[in-house]
Design an enzyme around this catalytic site. Structure first.
Site, PDB file in Angstrom:
ATOM      1  N   GLU A  67       1.410   6.515  -7.038  1.00 22.39           N
ATOM      2  CA  GLU A  67       0.332   7.442  -7.390  1.00 22.39           C
ATOM      3  C   GLU A  67       0.810   8.895  -7.320  1.00 22.39           C
ATOM      4  O   GLU A  67       0.479   9.711  -8.192  1.00 22.39           O
ATOM      5  CB  GLU A  67      -0.864   7.238  -6.457  1.00 22.39           C
ATOM      6  CG  GLU A  67      -1.645   5.963  -6.726  1.00 22.39           C
ATOM      7  CD  GLU A  67      -2.861   5.862  -5.832  1.00 22.39           C
ATOM      8  OE1 GLU A  67      -2.979   6.671  -4.893  1.00 22.39           O
ATOM      9  OE2 GLU A  67      -3.698   4.967  -6.071  1.00 22.39           O
ATOM     10  N   GLU A 101       0.830  -1.203   0.000  1.00 20.92           N
ATOM     11  CA  GLU A 101       0.000   0.000   0.000  1.00 20.92           C
ATOM     12  C   GLU A 101       0.869   1.259   0.000  1.00 20.92           C
ATOM     13  O   GLU A 101       0.537   2.261  -0.656  1.00 20.92           O
ATOM     14  CB  GLU A 101      -0.921  -0.002   1.217  1.00 20.92           C
ATOM     15  CG  GLU A 101      -1.926   1.129   1.226  1.00 20.92           C
ATOM     16  CD  GLU A 101      -2.892   1.067   0.067  1.00 20.92           C
ATOM     17  OE1 GLU A 101      -3.021   2.085  -0.641  1.00 20.92           O
ATOM     18  OE2 GLU A 101      -3.504  -0.004  -0.149  1.00 20.92           O
TER      19      GLU A 101
END
Length: 259
Positions: free
Chosen positions: A96, A89
Site C-alpha cells: 500500500e 498484513e
C-alpha cells in the site's frame, strides 16, 4: 531550503550517513537492520487497524493456549499460522505504501494491487482460522457442551416466553431512550436482540457446539447488517445482543427451577 534543513529520509533507521547525492546509507550492522525491521512493524501497528486486531487476536490465542495446555506440535502449527497472518498484513502495508508513492492519485491498477494484497491477508486469516478451529475445538467444545448442559434444554413454553419477553423489553427500552422507531434505529437494536435470543435457544436445544457457533455467526451477520445499513451504532447492536442473550438464558434457568 538549505541542505542542513532538508529532512533526512533515513533518520531513525540504520546509519543515516551521507552517501552519494546525500542519500542515506544502508544499515551495515545487524542491530541496525533489526531496528529497521522493528520500526516497520511499529509503523504497521500504528497506521493499520487490522494489524492491531491481529496482534490482539494473537494475544488472546496465547492466553488460551496457556490454559488449554495444547501439545508442542499443536502450538507450533498455531504459531506458524499466526506468524503467516502477521507477515501477510506487513506485506499488505508495504504494498500500500509503495502504491501510494508511485501513484498518489487514483488509478485502476493501483486499486487492483491493493485489493490483491488485501486478498492475501484474507486468505492467510481464513487458513489460520481453520487451523485454530481444528486444534482448539477439541479442547473448547467439551467445556462449552458442559456449559450448555448446565442451563438445560428449553421447553416449548419457555421458548415462546423468552422471545416475547425479549421483544417487550426491547420496546420498553426504545420508548425510554426515545430514539428511532419500533422497527428501525433506537436503543437497543431489536434485530440483534431477537437474533441472539434465537441463537441462544438453538444452542440450548441442540447442545451441539458446532451448531451453536454457526447459529451465533448468523446472529452476528444479522447484527452487522444493521451497522452496514447505518441504522444502529455499535453500542446499540452490542446492547441488543446482550439483552437478547441474557433474557433468554434467565428465562430458561427460571423454567428449569420451576419444573
Amino acid at each position: 531550503m538549505s541542505d542542513a534543513e532538508m529532512p533526512d529520509s533515513g533518520a531513525g533507521c540504520g546509519n543515516p550517513g551521507a552517501g552519494r547525492a546525500g542519500a542515506p546509507e544502508k544499515p551495515t550492522r545487524f542491530i541496525d537492520s533489526v531496528n529497521c525491521a522493528i520500526e516497520g512493524i511499529l509503523y504497521a501497528s500504528r497506521t493499520q487497524r487490522h494489524m492491531r486486531r491481529h496482534f490482539l487476536a494473537a494475544l488472546v490465542l496465547l492466553v488460551a493456549v496457556l490454559f488449554l495446555r495444547v501439545s508442542a506440535l499443536e502450538f507450533t502449527l498455531l504459531a506458524i499460522s499466526v506468524a503467516f497472518v502477521l507477515f501477510a498484513e506487513l506485506m499488505n502495508t508495504s504494498i500500500e505504501v509503495v502504491v501510494d508513492l508511485v501513484s498518489p492519485d487514483y488509478h485502476p491498477l493501483a486499486k487492483i494491487a491493493k485489493d490483491v494484497a488485501a486478498g492475501g491477508v484474507l486468505v492467510a486469516a481464513i487458513g489460520a482460522a481453520v487451523m485454530g478451529y481444528l486444534i482448539l475445538s477439541q479442547y473448547i467444545f467439551p467445556v462449552y457442551k458442559e456449559l450448555l448442559d448446565m442451563i438445560g434444554s428449553p421447553t416449548e413454553m419457555g421458548t415462546v416466553v423468552a422471545l416475547l419477553m425479549v421483544v417487550i423489553v426491547v420496546v420498553i427500552l426504545k420508548s425510554i431512550s426515545g430514539k428511532g422507531t419500533p422497527l428501525e434505529g433506537g436503543l437497543p437494536s431489536g434485530h440483534a436482540a431477537v437474533a441472539f435470543s434465537i441463537a441462544t435457544i438453538v444452542s440450548l436445544t441442540t447442545r451441539d457446539p458446532l451448531i451453536s457457533i454457526l447459529t451465533i455467526c448468523l446472529a452476528v451477520m444479522v447484527s452487522h447488517s444493521r451497522l452496514l445499513l447505518r441504522i444502529h451504532s455499535p453500542r446499540e447492536v452490542v446492547l441488543g445482543a446482550l439483552t437478547g442473550t441474557a433474557i433468554t438464558i434467565a428465562v430458561m434457568l427460571l423454567f428449569r427451577l420451576l419444573n
